[in-house]
Design an enzyme around this catalytic site. Sequence first.
Site, PDB file in Angstrom:
ATOM      1  N   ASP A   1       0.825  -1.208   0.000  1.00 49.72           N
ATOM      2  CA  ASP A   1       0.000   0.000   0.000  1.00 49.72           C
ATOM      3  C   ASP A   1       0.863   1.263   0.000  1.00 49.72           C
ATOM      4  O   ASP A   1       0.490   2.280  -0.583  1.00 49.72           O
ATOM      5  CB  ASP A   1      -0.932   0.006   1.224  1.00 49.72           C
ATOM      6  CG  ASP A   1      -2.121  -0.940   1.049  1.00 49.72           C
ATOM      7  OD1 ASP A   1      -2.257  -1.550  -0.031  1.00 49.72           O
ATOM      8  OD2 ASP A   1      -2.914  -1.065   1.998  1.00 49.72           O
ATOM      9  N   GLY A   2       2.035   1.206   0.666  1.00 51.25           N
ATOM     10  CA  GLY A   2       2.917   2.371   0.719  1.00 51.25           C
ATOM     11  C   GLY A   2       3.392   2.775  -0.664  1.00 51.25           C
ATOM     12  O   GLY A   2       3.397   3.960  -1.012  1.00 51.25           O
TER      13      GLY A   2
ATOM     14  N   TYR B   1      -3.495   4.915   9.550  1.00 51.80           N
ATOM     15  CA  TYR B   1      -3.044   5.424  10.851  1.00 51.80           C
ATOM     16  C   TYR B   1      -4.211   5.608  11.823  1.00 51.80           C
ATOM     17  O   TYR B   1      -4.091   5.320  13.025  1.00 51.80           O
ATOM     18  CB  TYR B   1      -2.306   6.741  10.630  1.00 51.80           C
ATOM     19  CG  TYR B   1      -1.497   7.247  11.802  1.00 51.80           C
ATOM     20  CD1 TYR B   1      -1.118   6.417  12.856  1.00 51.80           C
ATOM     21  CD2 TYR B   1      -1.075   8.578  11.849  1.00 51.80           C
ATOM     22  CE1 TYR B   1      -0.371   6.906  13.918  1.00 51.80           C
ATOM     23  CE2 TYR B   1      -0.320   9.069  12.904  1.00 51.80           C
ATOM     24  CZ  TYR B   1       0.025   8.235  13.942  1.00 51.80           C
ATOM     25  OH  TYR B   1       0.762   8.724  14.988  1.00 51.80           O
ATOM     26  N   ALA B   2      -5.348   6.065  11.322  1.00 50.59           N
ATOM     27  CA  ALA B   2      -6.512   6.318  12.192  1.00 50.59           C
ATOM     28  C   ALA B   2      -6.915   5.049  12.957  1.00 50.59           C
ATOM     29  O   ALA B   2      -7.316   5.111  14.120  1.00 50.59           O
ATOM     30  CB  ALA B   2      -7.693   6.839  11.381  1.00 50.59           C
TER      31      ALA B   2
END
Lengths: 261, 261
Positions: A53-54, A161-162
């Site tokens: 995904d990065g 991150y959330a």
Amino acid sequence: MKTIGIIYKPNLEKIAKIFEERLKKERFLVKFVTSTISSTFNGVDVSLIIGGDGTILKTVKKLNSPIIGFKGGRLGFLSSYTTKDLDKFIKDLKENSFVEDRRSLLKVYNKHIEKYCLNDAVAMKEPAQKMVDISVSFKDGEFYFHADGVIVSTPTGSTAYALSLGGSILLPNVNAFEITPIAPQFLATRSVIVPDTEEISVKTNYKILLILDGEIVGNFDFFKIKKSDKQIVLLRPKDYDFSKSIKEKMGYGKNFFTQVR
Amino acid sequence: MKTIGIIYKPNLEKIAKIFEERLKKERFLVKFVTSTISSTFNGVDVSLIIGGDGTILKTVKKLNSPIIGFKGGRLGFLSSYTTKDLDKFIKDLKENSFVEDRRSLLKVYNKHIEKYCLNDAVAMKEPAQKMVDISVSFKDGEFYFHADGVIVSTPTGSTAYALSLGGSILLPNVNAFEITPIAPQFLATRSVIVPDTEEISVKTNYKILLILDGEIVGNFDFFKIKKSDKQIVLLRPKDYDFSKSIKEKMGYGKNFFTQVR
């Protein structure tokens, strides 16, 4: 769907070459195979991104074509196949058997910048800074946090991150943003979900880092966020189902019903 | 806005009488003052509900008129005034100075029942039962939980039981449902937010309690949930702002900016 570009994470060059050879053998036109994207690529029907995904996050905003992500091992949220699914992918490609998964970008701006992100805008103090006073306001309300920072994420970013900070999982087709404080004082730890028709203003009592999709863009004490007209298009196999990514990546329950149904 | 009904929580009869007298003095027609609603009340322009969110939840589905909630002490999420705001309310009533806050109900049904709720549908094992296998499915996916139960809530219900279990806060105008497991095994604890256009099926491996807005309706191993056409209308003072309820009730940050702005 005849002309194809391949972008790969540097350590996956070998797999990229295998993909390239196979595609050529199957008479597709491979226009580029690269690990570095420096400017907008054009002129392909689809870009294959080999990496996690990065890698997709870093490259997708520079591409004009639909993309298909290939990840080693298990699926990512943005990847549609694992790198072992080459045969299945070639079959789908020949039959043009994909569904479009459209994801909107966030526009993040103030008088100094105008940027776009797919996952999230993170406003965060630097390690040596004190906790910061944050106001997050929009037409229908305003919240305050005394915290290390705050995240405004798209549904796409809700599993990034959330999620690590306690947020909920938003299905990709929910028309909303998620606002999540980072290390807030006073127990105000819950995410707040607001309609994506809102324009969100983030104000802090001194300049902190602004990080878009993991990339630092500067130090600011004010910026606005709204849904952008820009979308990216992920091509998915027809049997793709977002809940599978959740279940695979997060062990989100398994089917206990196989025996009783 | 001339004819008015008053419903009160039994221990607030005194305040209800004060409201009634004042309204009559101001030449409004008070058609009923009651603490028990046994059938649908009709023929009033507005119903005042004197009590907390629980009293409103219990009564609002039986009323055909818009409602205005009055709570002792601090504001609830569904109340628009505290019981001390009588003067302000009378002024707003004379000027008809309200905004409509429309909230959709959930329709919960299977071949045995068809019911409606404003906050949430809770499927939950009884204390002596073992943990239950739960499947929550909809067009775009399916999740499984091994848990004590699961909650499907509206944005209105996101600040009720779901919040106690770690859920996010959905602004009332987000078009989504929140699915929250109760005491799940295997760390699958996050809420999942799905568009309110989805029809949700809940299936369990044996019958457990179905509780709508806190009221037990039976024991089932299957039911469906979708957004209903039915809405309730809360009248709010024009300066009402949902984020105020959150801040007041949950200490959700205070305005640190008063000194620096």
